[in-house]
Design a protein around this motif. Structure first.
Motif, short mmCIF file in Angstrom:
data_model
loop_
_atom_site.label_atom_id
_atom_site.label_comp_id
_atom_site.label_asym_id
_atom_site.label_seq_id
_atom_site.Cartn_x
_atom_site.Cartn_y
_atom_site.Cartn_z
N UNK A 1 0.83 -1.21 0.00
CA UNK A 1 0.00 0.00 0.00
C UNK A 1 0.87 1.26 0.00
N UNK A 2 1.95 1.23 0.79
CA UNK A 2 2.86 2.38 0.83
C UNK A 2 3.55 2.55 -0.52
N UNK A 3 3.97 1.44 -1.12
CA UNK A 3 4.64 1.51 -2.43
C UNK A 3 3.67 2.00 -3.50
N UNK A 4 2.43 1.55 -3.46
CA UNK A 4 1.41 2.00 -4.40
C UNK A 4 1.20 3.50 -4.28
N UNK A 5 1.16 3.98 -3.04
CA UNK A 5 0.98 5.42 -2.81
C UNK A 5 2.16 6.20 -3.37
N UNK A 6 3.39 5.72 -3.16
CA UNK A 6 4.57 6.39 -3.70
C UNK A 6 4.51 6.43 -5.22
N UNK A 7 4.14 5.31 -5.83
CA UNK A 7 4.08 5.25 -7.29
C UNK A 7 3.00 6.17 -7.84
N UNK A 8 1.88 6.27 -7.18
CA UNK A 8 0.82 7.18 -7.63
C UNK A 8 1.25 8.63 -7.54
N UNK A 9 1.95 8.98 -6.46
CA UNK A 9 2.45 10.35 -6.32
C UNK A 9 3.48 10.65 -7.39
N UNK A 10 4.37 9.70 -7.65
CA UNK A 10 5.40 9.89 -8.69
C UNK A 10 4.73 10.02 -10.06
N UNK A 11 3.73 9.22 -10.30
CA UNK A 11 3.01 9.29 -11.56
C UNK A 11 2.35 10.65 -11.74
N UNK A 12 1.76 11.18 -10.68
CA UNK A 12 1.15 12.50 -10.73
C UNK A 12 2.18 13.57 -11.04
N UNK A 13 3.35 13.49 -10.41
CA UNK A 13 4.42 14.45 -10.67
C UNK A 13 4.88 14.37 -12.13
N UNK A 14 5.05 13.16 -12.63
CA UNK A 14 5.50 12.99 -14.01
C UNK A 14 4.47 13.50 -15.00
N UNK B 1 2.38 15.93 -14.49
CA UNK B 1 2.45 17.39 -14.44
C UNK B 1 3.66 17.90 -15.21
N UNK B 2 4.79 17.23 -15.09
CA UNK B 2 5.98 17.64 -15.84
C UNK B 2 5.76 17.51 -17.35
N UNK B 3 5.11 16.42 -17.74
CA UNK B 3 4.82 16.24 -19.17
C UNK B 3 3.88 17.33 -19.66
N UNK B 4 2.87 17.65 -18.87
CA UNK B 4 1.92 18.70 -19.26
C UNK B 4 2.62 20.04 -19.41
N UNK B 5 3.54 20.34 -18.50
CA UNK B 5 4.26 21.61 -18.59
C UNK B 5 5.21 21.61 -19.78
N UNK B 6 5.85 20.49 -20.03
CA UNK B 6 6.79 20.41 -21.14
C UNK B 6 6.13 20.32 -22.49
N UNK B 7 4.88 19.93 -22.53
CA UNK B 7 4.21 19.75 -23.82
C UNK B 7 3.81 21.07 -24.47
#
Length: 129
Positions: free
Chosen positions: A24-37, A39-45
Motif C-alpha cells: 500500500x505504501x509503495x502503491x501510494x509512492x508510485x501514484x504520487x510519482x506518476x502524478x508528478x511525471x 504534471x511535468x509532461x503537461x508543462x513540457x508539452x
C-alpha cells in the motif's frame, strides 16, 4: 519456550499484514510519482503545441483531399501528388507557377465585368461602332 516462538499461522498472518502495508505504501509512492511525471509532461508539452496545431491542419487538409478524391476520382489525387512532388523537388519553379496563376486570376477578376458587358452588348445586337 512456546511463548518465544510464534506459531506458523500467526507468523504468516503478521507477514501478510506487513506485506499489504508495504504494498500500500509503495502503491501510494508510485501514484504520487506518476502524478508528478504527468504534471511535468503537461508543462513540457507546451513547446510542442505549435507543431501539434500544424499537424492537425495537415491532417484536416489530408481528410479534405481524401473526401474530394472520393468525389472527383483518382485524377485529382494524381494532380495533387504531382504538385506535392514538384514542390519538394523544384520549389522555386512551383512558386513561380503559383505567382503566375495568382496574377492570371487577378486579371480575370478585373476583366470579367468588361467581358460580361461586351457579351451582353452582343446579345442585344449592338455593334462595336
Amino acid at each position: 519456550m512456546n511463548d518465544q516462538i510464534p506459531t506458523p499461522g500467526l507468523a504468516s498472518a503478521l507477514f501478510r499484514r506487513q506485506s499489504r502495508d508495504a504494498l500500500a505504501a509503495r502503491r501510494m509512492q508510485l501514484q504520487q510519482r506518476s502524478t508528478q511525471l504527468r504534471q511535468q509532461i503537461a508543462q513540457g508539452s507546451h513547446v510542442f503545441q505549435p507543431a501539434a496545431r500544424v499537424a492537425d491542419r495537415v491532417s484536416g487538409v489530408a481528410d479534405q483531399v481524401r473526401q474530394h478524391a472520393r468525389q472527383q476520382g483518382p485524377f485529382l489525387m494524381l494532380l495533387l501528388s504531382a504538385l506535392a512532388g514538384a514542390s519538394l523537388v523544384r520549389p522555386r519553379l512551383l512558386m513561380g507557377l503559383g505567382l503566375r496563376a495568382w496574377s492570371g486570376w487577378q486579371a480575370y477578376l478585373r476583366l470579367r465585368p468588361l467581358a460580361q458587358g461586351f457579351m451582353r452588348g452582343l446579345a442585344r445586337g449592338r455593334s462595336l461602332r
